[in-house]
Design a protein around this motif. Structure first.
Motif, PDB file in Angstrom:
ATOM      1  N   PRO A 128      -2.342  13.665   1.573  1.00 49.26           N
ATOM      2  CA  PRO A 128      -2.618  12.391   2.244  1.00 49.26           C
ATOM      3  C   PRO A 128      -3.554  11.479   1.452  1.00 49.26           C
ATOM      4  CG  PRO A 128      -3.692  14.224   3.379  1.00 49.26           C
ATOM      5  CD  PRO A 128      -2.759  14.826   2.381  1.00 49.26           C
ATOM      6  N   ALA A 129      -4.520  12.068   0.705  1.00 56.21           N
ATOM      7  CA  ALA A 129      -5.479  11.216  -0.001  1.00 56.21           C
ATOM      8  C   ALA A 129      -4.777  10.315  -1.003  1.00 56.21           C
ATOM      9  CB  ALA A 129      -6.532  12.071  -0.702  1.00 56.21           C
ATOM     10  N   THR A 130      -3.822  10.880  -1.759  1.00 56.63           N
ATOM     11  CA  THR A 130      -3.152  10.037  -2.750  1.00 56.63           C
ATOM     12  C   THR A 130      -2.197   9.047  -2.089  1.00 56.63           C
ATOM     13  OG1 THR A 130      -1.762  11.975  -3.132  1.00 56.63           O
ATOM     14  CG2 THR A 130      -3.387  11.465  -4.803  1.00 56.63           C
ATOM     15  N   VAL A 131      -1.680   9.388  -0.889  1.00 61.06           N
ATOM     16  CA  VAL A 131      -0.875   8.410  -0.156  1.00 61.06           C
ATOM     17  C   VAL A 131      -1.735   7.192   0.178  1.00 61.06           C
ATOM     18  CG1 VAL A 131       0.320   7.936   2.023  1.00 61.06           C
ATOM     19  CG2 VAL A 131       0.722  10.084   0.816  1.00 61.06           C
ATOM     20  N   ILE A 132      -2.954   7.457   0.648  1.00 62.50           N
ATOM     21  CA  ILE A 132      -3.858   6.361   0.988  1.00 62.50           C
ATOM     22  C   ILE A 132      -4.209   5.552  -0.260  1.00 62.50           C
ATOM     23  CG2 ILE A 132      -6.128   5.769   1.928  1.00 62.50           C
ATOM     24  CD1 ILE A 132      -4.353   6.887   4.041  1.00 62.50           C
ATOM     25  N   ILE A 133      -4.585   6.254  -1.330  1.00 65.26           N
ATOM     26  CA  ILE A 133      -4.985   5.545  -2.556  1.00 65.26           C
ATOM     27  C   ILE A 133      -3.843   4.670  -3.061  1.00 65.26           C
ATOM     28  CG2 ILE A 133      -5.595   5.851  -4.996  1.00 65.26           C
ATOM     29  CD1 ILE A 133      -7.240   8.264  -4.223  1.00 65.26           C
ATOM     30  N   SER A 134      -2.623   5.236  -3.119  1.00 64.68           N
ATOM     31  CA  SER A 134      -1.532   4.447  -3.692  1.00 64.68           C
ATOM     32  C   SER A 134      -1.145   3.299  -2.767  1.00 64.68           C
ATOM     33  CB  SER A 134      -0.335   5.332  -4.007  1.00 64.68           C
ATOM     34  OG  SER A 134       0.148   5.918  -2.825  1.00 64.68           O
ATOM     35  N   GLY A 135      -1.251   3.505  -1.443  1.00 64.75           N
ATOM     36  CA  GLY A 135      -0.953   2.413  -0.521  1.00 64.75           C
ATOM     37  C   GLY A 135      -1.948   1.274  -0.655  1.00 64.75           C
ATOM     38  N   LEU A 136      -3.230   1.636  -0.772  1.00 62.83           N
ATOM     39  CA  LEU A 136      -4.250   0.605  -0.950  1.00 62.83           C
ATOM     40  C   LEU A 136      -4.022  -0.139  -2.269  1.00 62.83           C
ATOM     41  CD1 LEU A 136      -7.413   2.617   0.208  1.00 62.83           C
ATOM     42  CD2 LEU A 136      -6.328   0.739   1.419  1.00 62.83           C
ATOM     43  N   GLY A 137      -3.700   0.620  -3.318  1.00 64.58           N
ATOM     44  CA  GLY A 137      -3.431   0.003  -4.621  1.00 64.58           C
ATOM     45  C   GLY A 137      -2.275  -0.969  -4.532  1.00 64.58           C
ATOM     46  N   LEU A 138      -1.200  -0.519  -3.886  1.00 66.40           N
ATOM     47  CA  LEU A 138      -0.032  -1.388  -3.714  1.00 66.40           C
ATOM     48  C   LEU A 138      -0.406  -2.660  -2.958  1.00 66.40           C
ATOM     49  CD1 LEU A 138       3.500  -0.441  -2.499  1.00 66.40           C
ATOM     50  CD2 LEU A 138       2.151  -2.000  -1.117  1.00 66.40           C
ATOM     51  N   GLY A 139      -1.117  -2.484  -1.852  1.00 65.39           N
ATOM     52  CA  GLY A 139      -1.488  -3.646  -1.051  1.00 65.39           C
ATOM     53  C   GLY A 139      -2.294  -4.650  -1.857  1.00 65.39           C
ATOM     54  N   MET A 140      -3.230  -4.151  -2.647  1.00 66.83           N
ATOM     55  CA  MET A 140      -4.058  -5.058  -3.439  1.00 66.83           C
ATOM     56  C   MET A 140      -3.248  -5.802  -4.488  1.00 66.83           C
ATOM     57  SD  MET A 140      -7.434  -2.724  -3.824  1.00 66.83           S
ATOM     58  CE  MET A 140      -8.737  -2.830  -2.589  1.00 66.83           C
ATOM     59  N   LEU A 162      -7.068 -10.920   1.955  1.00 65.68           N
ATOM     60  CA  LEU A 162      -7.277  -9.681   2.710  1.00 65.68           C
ATOM     61  C   LEU A 162      -6.129  -9.437   3.692  1.00 65.68           C
ATOM     62  CD1 LEU A 162      -9.353  -7.402   3.130  1.00 65.68           C
ATOM     63  CD2 LEU A 162     -10.532  -8.841   4.773  1.00 65.68           C
ATOM     64  N   ALA A 163      -5.664 -10.514   4.339  1.00 65.38           N
ATOM     65  CA  ALA A 163      -4.573 -10.368   5.316  1.00 65.38           C
ATOM     66  C   ALA A 163      -3.297  -9.896   4.634  1.00 65.38           C
ATOM     67  CB  ALA A 163      -4.342 -11.697   6.036  1.00 65.38           C
ATOM     68  N   VAL A 164      -2.989 -10.472   3.486  1.00 66.89           N
ATOM     69  CA  VAL A 164      -1.791 -10.054   2.760  1.00 66.89           C
ATOM     70  C   VAL A 164      -1.922  -8.584   2.354  1.00 66.89           C
ATOM     71  CG1 VAL A 164      -0.436 -10.370   0.665  1.00 66.89           C
ATOM     72  CG2 VAL A 164      -1.305 -12.365   1.878  1.00 66.89           C
ATOM     73  N   PHE A 165      -3.089  -8.244   1.819  1.00 66.38           N
ATOM     74  CA  PHE A 165      -3.350  -6.863   1.411  1.00 66.38           C
ATOM     75  C   PHE A 165      -3.113  -5.898   2.568  1.00 66.38           C
ATOM     76  CE2 PHE A 165      -7.189  -3.975   1.801  1.00 66.38           C
ATOM     77  CZ  PHE A 165      -6.626  -2.895   1.146  1.00 66.38           C
ATOM     78  N   MET A 166      -3.687  -6.216   3.720  1.00 68.89           N
ATOM     79  CA  MET A 166      -3.598  -5.284   4.843  1.00 68.89           C
ATOM     80  C   MET A 166      -2.174  -5.201   5.392  1.00 68.89           C
ATOM     81  SD  MET A 166      -7.195  -5.812   6.798  1.00 68.89           S
ATOM     82  CE  MET A 166      -7.538  -4.110   7.176  1.00 68.89           C
ATOM     83  N   ALA A 167      -1.518  -6.349   5.512  1.00 66.86           N
ATOM     84  CA  ALA A 167      -0.158  -6.344   6.047  1.00 66.86           C
ATOM     85  C   ALA A 167       0.772  -5.547   5.143  1.00 66.86           C
ATOM     86  CB  ALA A 167       0.347  -7.777   6.199  1.00 66.86           C
ATOM     87  N   ASN A 168       0.654  -5.760   3.841  1.00 68.17           N
ATOM     88  CA  ASN A 168       1.582  -5.091   2.934  1.00 68.17           C
ATOM     89  C   ASN A 168       1.277  -3.614   2.771  1.00 68.17           C
ATOM     90  OD1 ASN A 168       2.888  -7.480   2.666  1.00 68.17           O
ATOM     91  ND2 ASN A 168       2.247  -7.892   0.570  1.00 68.17           N
ATOM     92  N   ALA A 169      -0.001  -3.256   2.700  1.00 71.59           N
ATOM     93  CA  ALA A 169      -0.337  -1.835   2.616  1.00 71.59           C
ATOM     94  C   ALA A 169       0.180  -1.130   3.862  1.00 71.59           C
ATOM     95  CB  ALA A 169      -1.846  -1.651   2.476  1.00 71.59           C
ATOM     96  N   GLY A 170      -0.056  -1.740   5.019  1.00 65.48           N
ATOM     97  CA  GLY A 170       0.401  -1.130   6.267  1.00 65.48           C
ATOM     98  C   GLY A 170       1.911  -0.997   6.324  1.00 65.48           C
ATOM     99  N   GLY A 171       2.597  -2.048   5.932  1.00 68.25           N
ATOM    100  CA  GLY A 171       4.057  -2.011   5.936  1.00 68.25           C
ATOM    101  C   GLY A 171       4.601  -0.950   4.990  1.00 68.25           C
ATOM    102  N   ALA A 172       3.984  -0.845   3.818  1.00 69.25           N
ATOM    103  CA  ALA A 172       4.447   0.135   2.828  1.00 69.25           C
ATOM    104  C   ALA A 172       4.253   1.559   3.336  1.00 69.25           C
ATOM    105  CB  ALA A 172       3.708  -0.069   1.509  1.00 69.25           C
ATOM    106  N   TRP A 173       3.103   1.826   3.977  1.00 65.85           N
ATOM    107  CA  TRP A 173       2.864   3.170   4.516  1.00 65.85           C
ATOM    108  C   TRP A 173       3.912   3.520   5.569  1.00 65.85           C
ATOM    109  CZ3 TRP A 173      -2.896   1.652   4.605  1.00 65.85           C
ATOM    110  CH2 TRP A 173      -3.561   2.202   3.496  1.00 65.85           C
TER     111      TRP A 173
END
Lengths: 723, 723
Positions: free
Chosen positions: A372-384, A647-658
């Protein structure tokens, strides 16, 4: 004409609603479940409106007092209430329709995929049409009223700056709908998933899960009512801001009636947009045996046709209004095209970053192999990383719509500036002109989602569940695009509001009979005069500190809503665990869970948690204005807008990708459902829930609301600093 | 005097180093492990310097060409190299000392806690003293050289703006040290934890884990060398920027020699700071049987005494320089106090949000009861909320230091503005004046951490391991404070650099013999003239778009570094898994793992991954300047600074809280070590690793570097837009 369009929109909304109601709601169990969801949703809305009414009464009194002391126009307190009322009404109708439609969609899906689509989409269209219809109605009626009452001197400038303050009603309503709805839906969703999926391994929407009704209610209050209020605000805000910018840009126009034409143009574009959106809605139909691909292309056909026709119609509108003697008609029209295009690009980029058919989301799924940790890291990276394209698109849209409207001049003169800012406003109006149909595709999503839930809970045949899943998947794609659209339009609207803030400062000075700090007479001052008089430049420490505070506000607001979801979900988890523990036979499906308790927990949680961030969002611009003055407010707005947008784009896209990475694994990749990898992606999905459905969308509201509060409080700030 | 102080600092650094080397390194096994870490660290540094040298040669050629075309002063290419060389040298010495010190610290800890502290802290002090010593040496030698060569007209303005461009060397070095080192350390750490702790359940620093040496190497290259280069840049940058702002603010001063005094003041404060930091270092000592509390108070005593004495000394310095006839001496001195105080407050707030002795982190630990997803959500929420205090503190520091220096006037005149900006610069210098000792407490952390690793791997008695753990825990507290300090000082430094950017634009115009766009003669133009001539106000779309791009840059840069860690860690995971699978007897401790392979993987990963974000950070300000001009660049810098600062605080605090929430559970709360709750907090800790040690700190560099690049490229931008 705007009035006519709004009546047509409302009429068709009513027709679609009647059509839907006539459809069969299915088996008794289906009806019962739908009733549960409906009553939960209405109960929540009632609670929310209770809080909202209190806030509205307080604010109306504040505005009344301000009017009394000459710090605001005398209409604002009442108009504020009408804006809030119409926005609330749109949410109410939209949600009512959605909750009636879900069981009917599931039932129609028993016949065919296309029938399901028709019911769900037409019901979504009710929301779209009600929003644009009521917003246009509010704007046009008030324009007619004020046109009658306002004296002739500076007629249009006074009307438009007065009407601008009316946007506050829609903003306040949107604040509570988005924040409260967002907290509600994700508290229920996270709570349901954490215990049901993770601890007890029972599937999504399983009737044994006590939080499942609350989860389905949440889709309605968050994604239908919340999204609707958000876009109502953008829609009304962009029109009102552009009217004010138009009145200012053409104030000294030599051509008779040009100013009025410029003021009416945004409503006209919106009105034409309503009619063409309606046309687009009728285009959404396929053959009975249509597959997934055809469904998607049916939806796109509707939206794209509407967009292209609006672009063409715009040229006609401006040729008619401005005449074809000068180049202005096609130059301003190009600004509309820029806005429409920007909306499409942002939508496409959202789709690229969040759909499991593309590499980025697949990579997130791939990273589940290391936990799960790398899922979170890669999702955050993608969102950014995903923030790059939308920001550059909006950046280009700002510059291009500015340059188009002022005749492609980069000279920074007062005249070019005014025309350019009008162009930016027109671009925002253009982007939002397709709202009738884009909101329909948005609201369609949760209806399809709920239909799936209903099908699962009432134990319909697997074939039907497969069809509702297909409808749901289609809804996920449109929801992702819709979220990008909502953020992009919020950014452009906030920018238009920010530009028109100066017009309010001007009015405030005129009202109290003062000149600018550098002695220029307020009525004759240009935007450039204002910038120089108030030293709104980047070396002014007040501006700098304002920018810092704005950026911070975006994060603090997000943090508050994230924590709110965490706390409310915690309560939900405890309740669900308690029910599993204490109600005998619940896991075997023999005893019925206590759905109402979970609904009540979400409702109470949302109600309690939405207050603090909401009050903060309203108070900070006021305090900043009093302490740091006009330059500080402008800094705050720019800082909040830029940082909040990214920040909104980052959060929406990270969330959508997960979310979709989880779906990708569930489709059988990297071990499929039930594997350790799947569990890792479920963690990502759970984190993504508040990202994409609470905190991220709430930022749309924050960036618009802070501008709106500043506009309404402009008189107070100016007078305070004159003391 | 600055020269003398720098020599004294370097001398004492050498004495501390000799003292440490004389201490016993312990058993043969301890020596062997230390040798492994040392050679790994040096191998990495060599690789990094190879890349850095190539970049330096390219940039030096670019600057040479620019000088040839009159776009830059003729010194910059060579001075750029000296800045980079000294910064690199400081990193080299600091890391060499740290890698020699860890085994000796572990060995000293066999005697007593205090002996261990002494060895570790004095070795950390080497880093602190080398950084401030070399930075001051570079600044003072260049000042003397340029003072000799630069002609008399505009003498000091030319010297200071020339020297400002020298900061580019330190910035470039810091970029690679922070980004490369950050990626290295976390790739190793995450890789070691994911396989070792999570999959095989073996403890931290276990010698059976092949990645454990790489992990310890990482502490040195990331936390010692990276942090050192970061603060070297802030230290040099704040002094150089304040010199330039001083030359400008006092350019027209009626008092003979005032300008020179204002220019020399920052170096003088820094020099006194060095001596008083040294005094503070000597104060850090306790009784042999000291407990944890006494150790902490010993450290604080050193830092606080240094800070208070510097504040007092500052009043003396300015009384001596400016004379006590006017109020200026104490007014400017107050700006220093503001800077010092802001540093303390930010440090305390970081401690509050990240230490497990306070509620916020405990709540994150508590949320582990509902699994890893809620740990992530609550950590993110905490991080976002934690941005409020630092931002408000920096905001207050900006306004107060501005107002103090200009005699408490809010009138926006050119003179007040210049003096105010000088005050902001002075506040940054004040905050950083304690660097000699604060960096010592920072560098102490990884040494203690490595000492613990050495003790574990060489199988020392549990009693010793307990002592090194205590030293490590103390190091964690100082590291958290240090991170806050690094971010806060980076923000103030970047702001001072931003203000001095205008001075570079002025010099560039003078060099090409042009006036401002509005016709004002460049040599006589004030800051306010520049703001008006270039329309650097918040209605200019170029500024707006610049702000948007700046905010985006912060996120994209973070996303790149997050993904870099993800990719490099992935490779490490695969290698560790391979070794566990293929090397027989490795898990029983019978066969030795292949440590070198893991070190090589981290080295290669860091080297490859640091290039792209680094190039982006250098190119974007240049491209923005060419496309959007001066207003676009200023927008970019403000957007990047505000959003980057908030984002950096968010990431550092969220990461720190996750780390300590895990420790809190390990201390026996919520199920203790090995429980499901503990596993959930390990996920948080793993996500937090790149947050707090890679992406967050890299933002410090980004916000300073973008300003520095803009400063160096000012000539190019100005000339390009004159074409």
């Amino acid at each position: 004409m705007a009035l006519a369009a709004s009546v047509i929109a409302l009429l068709f909304a009513y027709i679609f609603f009647r059509q839907m109601i006539k459809a069969d709601e299915g088996t008794d169990l289906m009806k019962k479940i739908a009733r549960h969801v409906r009553s939960g949703a209405m109960a929540y809305l009632k609670q929310q409106y209770k809080v909202v009414i209190i806030v509205f009464v307080i604010l109306a009194v504040v505005f009344g007092v301000m009017s009394f002391f000459g710090l605001q126009n005398e209409w604002v307190w009442f108009a504020f209430l009408t804006g809030g009322f119409f926005s609330g009404l749109a949410g109410f109708f939209g949600m009512k329709t959605a909750t009636y439609a879900s069981a009917r969609t599931a039932n129609a899906a028993r016949k065919s995929l296309n029938s399901g689509l028709q019911v769900a989409f037409r019901s979504g269209a009710v929301m779209g049409l009600v929003v644009v219809g009521l917003a246009l109605l509010d704007v046009s009626v008030w324009f007619i009223v004020l046109d009658y009452f306002i004296p002739a001197e500076n007629h249009l400038i006074i009307i438009t700056t007065t009407m601008l303050t009316f946007g506050m009603g829609a903003s306040t309503q949107a604040l509570f709908a988005r924040v409260g709805g967002g907290i509600y839906t994700k508290a229920a969703d996270v709570g349901a998933d954490l215990v049901g999926k993770t601890e007890y391994n029972i599937p999504e929407d399983d009737p044994r899960n006590p939080a499942t009704i609350a989860d389905n209610v949440g889709d309605n209050v968050g994604d239908v009512a919340g999204m609707g209020a958000d876009l109502y605000e953008s829609y009304a805000g962009s029109i009102l801001a552009t009217m004010a910018l138009g009145a200012s840009a053409f104030a000294t126009s030599a051509v008779e009636g040009m100013q009025l034409k410029a003021v009416l143009a945004p409503s006209l574009i919106a009105a034409v947009g309503v009619i063409l959106s309606l046309l687009g809605i009728f285009l959404v139909r396929t053959k009975e045996d249509a597959g997934m691909k055809q469904l998607l292309s049916a939806l796109s056909r509707g939206t794209n046709t509407a967009a292209v026709l609006i672009a063409v119609a715009t040229f006609g509108i401006f040729a008619w209004l401005f005449g074809t003697e000068t180049n202005q008609w096609w130059q301003v029209s190009l600004s509309v095209v820029v806005g429409l295009l920007a909306g499409v690009i942002i939508g496409k980029s959202t789709e690229y970053y969040t759909s499991q058919t593309y590499r980025p989301t697949q990579k997130v799924a791939e990273s589940s192999q290391t936990g799960p940790a790398t899922v979170i890291i890669s999702g955050l990276g993608l969102g950014m990383l995903s923030t790059a394209i939308p920001v550059i698109t909006v950046g280009c849209a700002i510059v291009l719509s500015y340059l188009c409207a002022n005749g492609f001049s980069i000279d920074f003169t007062a005249e070019n500036l005014s025309m350019g800012l009008y162009g930016i406003g027109i671009a925002a109006v253009g982007m939002l002109s397709t709202l009738g149909i884009t909101l329909a595709t948005d609201a369609y999503g949760p209806i399809a989602d709920n239909a799936g839930g209903n099908a699962e809970m009432s134990g319909l045949e697997p074939e039907v569940r497969k069809r509702t899943d297909a409808l749901d998947a289609l809804g996920n794609t449109t929801a992702a695009t819709g979220k990008g659209f909502a953020i992009g339009s919020a950014a452009l609207t906030a920018l238009a509001l920010l530009a028109s803030y100066i017009e309010e400062i001007k009015m405030a000075l005129i009202r109290v009979g003062e000149s600018l700090p550098n002695g220029v007479e307020a009525a004759k001052a240009t935007l450039v005069d204002f910038m120089e008089a108030y030293n709104v430049n980047l070396m002014n420490p007040m501006v700098l500190v304002g920018v810092f505070i704005g950026a911070m506000m975006a994060f603090v607001f997000c943090g508050m809503t994230m924590n709110a979801v965490g706390r409310a979900a915690q309560k939900m988890v405890e309740e669900v665990r308690r029910q599993f523990r204490t109600i005998a036979g619940i896991l075997e499906g023999k005893a019925e869970p206590d759905y109402e308790r979970c609904v009540a927990i979400s409702t109470k949680g949302a109600q309690r948690e939405m207050l603090l961030p909401s009050i903060l969002a309203i108070l900070v611009p006021v305090i900043t204005g009093l302490v740091l003055g006009v330059p500080g407010v402008l800094g705050l707005l720019i800082g909040g807008l830029s940082c909040g947008f990214v920040l909104a784009v980052f959060m929406a896209n990270a969330g959508g990708a997960w979310d979709n990475a989880k779906k990708y694994v569930e489709e059988g990749n990297f071990g499929g459902k039930g594997s350790e990898n799947h569990k890792a992606t479920v963690v990502g999905d759970t984190v993504g829930d508040p990202f994409k459905d609470t905190s991220g969308p709430s930022l749309n509201i924050l960036i618009k609301l802070m501008s709106m509060v500043s506009i309404v409080m402009a008189g107070l700030v100016v007078s305070y600093h004159l003391l």
